[in-house]
Each structure stands twice: as structure tokens, then as C-alpha cells.
Design an enzyme around this catalytic site. Structure first.
Site, PDB file in Angstrom:
ATOM      1  N   ASP A 151       0.866  -1.173   0.000  1.00 20.44           N
ATOM      2  CA  ASP A 151       0.000   0.000   0.000  1.00 20.44           C
ATOM      3  C   ASP A 151       0.910   1.233   0.000  1.00 20.44           C
ATOM      4  O   ASP A 151       2.110   1.128   0.271  1.00 20.44           O
ATOM      5  CB  ASP A 151      -0.887  -0.035   1.248  1.00 20.44           C
ATOM      6  CG  ASP A 151      -1.735   1.213   1.399  1.00 20.44           C
ATOM      7  OD1 ASP A 151      -2.377   1.614   0.419  1.00 20.44           O
ATOM      8  OD2 ASP A 151      -1.724   1.792   2.500  1.00 20.44           O
TER       9      ASP A 151
ATOM     10  N   ASP B 254      -0.240   5.110   1.009  1.00 27.70           N
ATOM     11  CA  ASP B 254      -0.532   6.037   2.102  1.00 27.70           C
ATOM     12  C   ASP B 254      -0.588   5.291   3.430  1.00 27.70           C
ATOM     13  O   ASP B 254      -1.347   4.319   3.575  1.00 27.70           O
ATOM     14  CB  ASP B 254      -1.883   6.729   1.875  1.00 27.70           C
ATOM     15  CG  ASP B 254      -1.908   7.554   0.603  1.00 27.70           C
ATOM     16  OD1 ASP B 254      -1.863   8.782   0.700  1.00 27.70           O
ATOM     17  OD2 ASP B 254      -1.961   6.956  -0.492  1.00 27.70           O
TER      18      ASP B 254
ATOM     19  N   ASP C 238      -1.602  -0.874   5.878  1.00 30.33           N
ATOM     20  CA  ASP C 238      -1.859  -0.342   7.223  1.00 30.33           C
ATOM     21  C   ASP C 238      -3.329  -0.295   7.596  1.00 30.33           C
ATOM     22  O   ASP C 238      -3.667   0.245   8.653  1.00 30.33           O
ATOM     23  CB  ASP C 238      -1.269   1.076   7.338  1.00 30.33           C
ATOM     24  CG  ASP C 238      -2.068   2.094   6.548  1.00 30.33           C
ATOM     25  OD1 ASP C 238      -2.214   1.920   5.311  1.00 30.33           O
ATOM     26  OD2 ASP C 238      -2.560   3.068   7.155  1.00 30.33           O
TER      27      ASP C 238
END
Length: 215
Positions: free
Chosen positions: A8, A10, A168
Site C-alpha cells: 500500500d 498512504d 496499514d
């Protein structure tokens, strides 16, 4: 041996929170709406810009799809001009990428951030690191749709059992699960351990370089 790591963007590779919050609050203030604390944006992001804009609006302003889409375009225009003001890689991320590259491990980015922003930020901060970079693209679904991780695996020519996925958020863990990829949760990002575990994390990392233990 794992031959591919999907990331990922961001909250995993880059701390983009403040620039995203500044763009969102600029949009809200321009239209006379209340703004939000920067930390609140941890829970607004993750499902694409359209959903981000919808979430930050007052509840009674979310029902008009055409207006939300127009506000998304305003957000994107501001973010395009200001997306690198506060954004920086998380500590240890450059070292992790360098070590993976040195070991011959292929790397890919799969993000719900619009594709032009995703590619621009990866090129700016991580030149030459990623073989595949996909953000949100017109005509494609967003994460956690299984099409996306499967497409990356196919492009890389790597079976799912030889890949890792680091993200995250719960959406990231679902994406990994949908692609039948081992899911690593990044505890330095925007969301917390319970969300990652509830959505299928196989392991949680406190530091980026801990990923090397799972190769």
C-alpha cells in the site's frame, strides 16, 4: 522464498496524512463547512478520494452524488498542487526497499489513491524501486476487490504463495486475503492493530524492516 512484495502507499510507505488533511480542510473551508483535526483523517482515507470527500462533508451534504463528485475534483486539483509539502517516507522504508532490491525481490504498489498521484509520488520518493505501480484507475474497481491483487500477481508472473502484502488498514488486509497473499499489517500507519487483525492480518510489523523476516 518470497519473490514479490506488494505495498500500500498512504500510511505504509509514505506519511501523507497532513497533506491529505490540508487538502480536505481547504475544500471544506472554501465551502463554509467545518474542518476536521488532522488526526481524524486517519479514518477518512483508505477507500478512494470520492469516499474521502463524502466522509469529511457534513452528513446532510453527502446525498448528492453529482455534488460530491464535483467536490472530489476540487480536492484533487488542490492536492495535485500541494501533495508533497509535508509528505515523507516513513523511517526505515528506504532501507527496506533497498534491501529488497538488493535481494532481487520484485516490488509493486497497489493503492486506492488516484493513479496519477500514486505514480508521481512513487517516482518522486522511490525512483527505480517498483516494477508495477497501480493507483485507482478509471474502469477498474478499488481495493479490496480481488481483481487488483490478482492482476499484480499476473503482471509480475508470481504465484500468490510467493508474495507478501504490506498495508496499514483493514482494506489492505482484505485485499491481501482476496488475493490469497500473506498479509502483513503496518503498525506505524493510519490504523490500529485491532482493525488489522479483525480484517485478516497474518502478522503485525512494528518497523518496516521486520518484513525481511518473512521472506
Amino acid at each position: 522464498m518470497k519473490r514479490l512484495v506488494l505495498f500500500d502507499l498512504d500510511g505504509t510507505l509514505l506519511n501523507t496524512l497532513e497533506d491529505l488533511a490540508n487538502a480536505g480542510n481547504h475544500l471544506l473551508a472554501a465551502h463554509g463547512y467545518p474542518i476536521h483535526p488532522v488526526d481524524s483523517y486517519r479514518h477518512f482515507v483508505g477507500n478512494g478520494v470520492l469516499k474521502l470527500v463524502e466522509r469529511i462533508l457534513p452528513e446532510d451534504q453527502r446525498g448528492d452524488a453529482a455534488r460530491v463528485a464535483a467536490l472530489r475534483d476540487e480536492f484533487n486539483a488542490y492536492y495535485q498542487a500541494h501533495k508533497e509539502e509535508q509528505t515523507r517516507p516513513y523511517p526505515e522504508v528506504p532501507d527496506l526497499l533497498a534491501q529488497l532490491k538488493g535481494r532481487g525481490v520484485a516490488m509493486a504498489v497497489l493503492s486506492n489513491k488516484p493513479d496519477p498521484f500514486t505514480k508521481a509520488l512513487c517516482s518522486r520518493w522511490f525512483p527505480g524501486c517498483f516494477q508495477i505501480v497501480h493507483g485507482q484507475r478509471e474502469g477498474f474497481p478499488i481495493k479490496p476487490d480481488p481483481l487488483l491483487p490478482r492482476q499484480v500477481l499476473e503482471e509480475a508472473g508470481v504465484p500468490s504463495e510467493e508474495a507478501l502484502y504490506l498495508g496499514d488498514s483493514g482494506v489492505d488486509m482484505q485485499t491481501a486475503r482476496n488475493g490469497e497473499i500473506f498479509a502483513l499489517g503496518a503498525l506505524w500507519g493510519f490504523r490500529d492493530a485491532p482493525e488489522l487483525l479483525e480484517n485478516g492480518a497474518d502478522a503485525l510489523l512494528r518497523r518496516p524492516t521486520e518484513l525481511l523476516d518473512y521472506l
